[in-house]
Design an enzyme around this catalytic site. Structure first.
Site, PDB file in Angstrom:
ATOM      1  N   PRO A   1      37.942  80.350  30.834  1.00 26.26           N
ATOM      2  CG  PRO A   1      39.429  80.946  32.659  1.00 26.26           C
ATOM      3  CD  PRO A   1      38.654  81.532  31.583  1.00 26.26           C
ATOM      4  CG  ASN A   2      39.324  75.556  34.022  1.00 21.90           C
ATOM      5  OD1 ASN A   2      40.119  75.009  33.456  1.00 21.90           O
ATOM      6  ND2 ASN A   2      39.452  76.595  34.820  1.00 21.90           N
TER       7      ASN A   2
ATOM      8  CG  ASN B   1      30.612  81.633  31.722  1.00 24.11           C
ATOM      9  OD1 ASN B   1      31.280  82.067  32.711  1.00 24.11           O
ATOM     10  ND2 ASN B   1      29.678  80.570  31.849  1.00 24.11           N
TER      11      ASN B   1
ATOM     12  CB  ALA C   1      38.518  81.689  36.834  1.00 25.44           C
TER      13      ALA C   1
ATOM     14  CG  HIS D   1      28.833  84.076  36.326  1.00 27.87           C
ATOM     15  ND1 HIS D   1      30.166  84.085  36.039  1.00 27.87           N
ATOM     16  CD2 HIS D   1      28.645  85.542  36.313  1.00 27.87           C
ATOM     17  CE1 HIS D   1      30.651  85.046  35.868  1.00 27.87           C
ATOM     18  NE2 HIS D   1      29.946  85.963  35.934  1.00 27.87           N
TER      19      HIS D   1
ATOM     20  NE  ARG E   1      36.536  73.257  36.773  1.00 29.41           N
ATOM     21  CZ  ARG E   1      35.815  74.488  36.831  1.00 29.41           C
ATOM     22  NH1 ARG E   1      35.264  74.981  35.726  1.00 29.41           N
ATOM     23  NH2 ARG E   1      36.223  75.349  37.994  1.00 29.41           N
TER      24      ARG E   1
ATOM     25  CD  GLU F   1      29.545  89.398  34.805  1.00 28.05           C
ATOM     26  OE1 GLU F   1      30.226  88.844  35.770  1.00 28.05           O
ATOM     27  OE2 GLU F   1      29.329  90.567  35.089  1.00 28.05           O
TER      28      GLU F   1
ATOM     29  CE1 TYR G   1      30.858  76.298  37.114  1.00 22.68           C
ATOM     30  CE2 TYR G   1      32.138  74.533  37.579  1.00 22.68           C
ATOM     31  CZ  TYR G   1      31.881  75.681  37.721  1.00 22.68           C
ATOM     32  OH  TYR G   1      32.629  76.784  38.474  1.00 22.68           O
TER      33      TYR G   1
END
Length: 149
Positions: free
Chosen positions: A10-11, A74, A77, A100, A18, A98, A23
């Site tokens: 999400p996002n 990724n 959330a 981030h 954002r 994974e 980010y």
């Protein structure tokens, strides 16, 4: 050519718009282009997906069971909340990395726990969008090792 799934939670569709101080300014389309270029150089294809819906990510993990040689994920959330994504990843027998973009360990304490890390073969955090390329390199390396067995 092996197929690597790159799944985004999400996002991440707002990447570049954002909180760029966290980010960065690259968009998800920029990340996808970089991932496609690198995967091609390494002799792999990718399927690149993003969703704000947990069930779609789970469906893509299930799809990857059929034709995927690795997953870069990724979960955003969902990292901190989704036992369902963990359960889906536990059904996938190939490498999982994974990723981030931010260093989750320098952020709010609730971000320090990852359900996905219980399954991941490696975790990359805090290296910006370059983390995706490092994850692709690692998945490609693990695919190569498995092919030699």
């Amino acid at each position: 050519m092996s197929l690597i799934y790159i799944l985004n939670g999400p996002n991440l569709n707002l990447l570049g718009k954002r909180q760029p101080h966290i980010y960065g300014h690259e968009t998800l389309a920029d990340v996808e282009a970089d991932c496609c270029r690198l995967a091609s150089e390494l002799g792999h294809d990718i399927r690149f997906h993003q969703s704000n819906r947990e069930y779609e990510i789970i469906d893509w993990i299930h799809e990857a069971r059929e034709d995927g040689a690795g997953i870069v994920i990724n979960p955003a959330a969902f990292t901190h909340t989704s036992v369902a994504i963990l359960d889906a990843l536990n059904t996938f027998e190939q490498p999982v990395i994974e990723v981030h973009i931010s260093n989750v360990h320098k952020r709010e304490s609730f971000r320090h726990h990852s359900f996905v890390s219980h399954r991941a073969d490696g975790v990359i955090a805090g290296l910006g969008t370059e983390g995706y390329q490092l994850a692709i390199r690692r998945v490609a390396s693990l695919i190569e090792v498995a092919a030699k067995k």
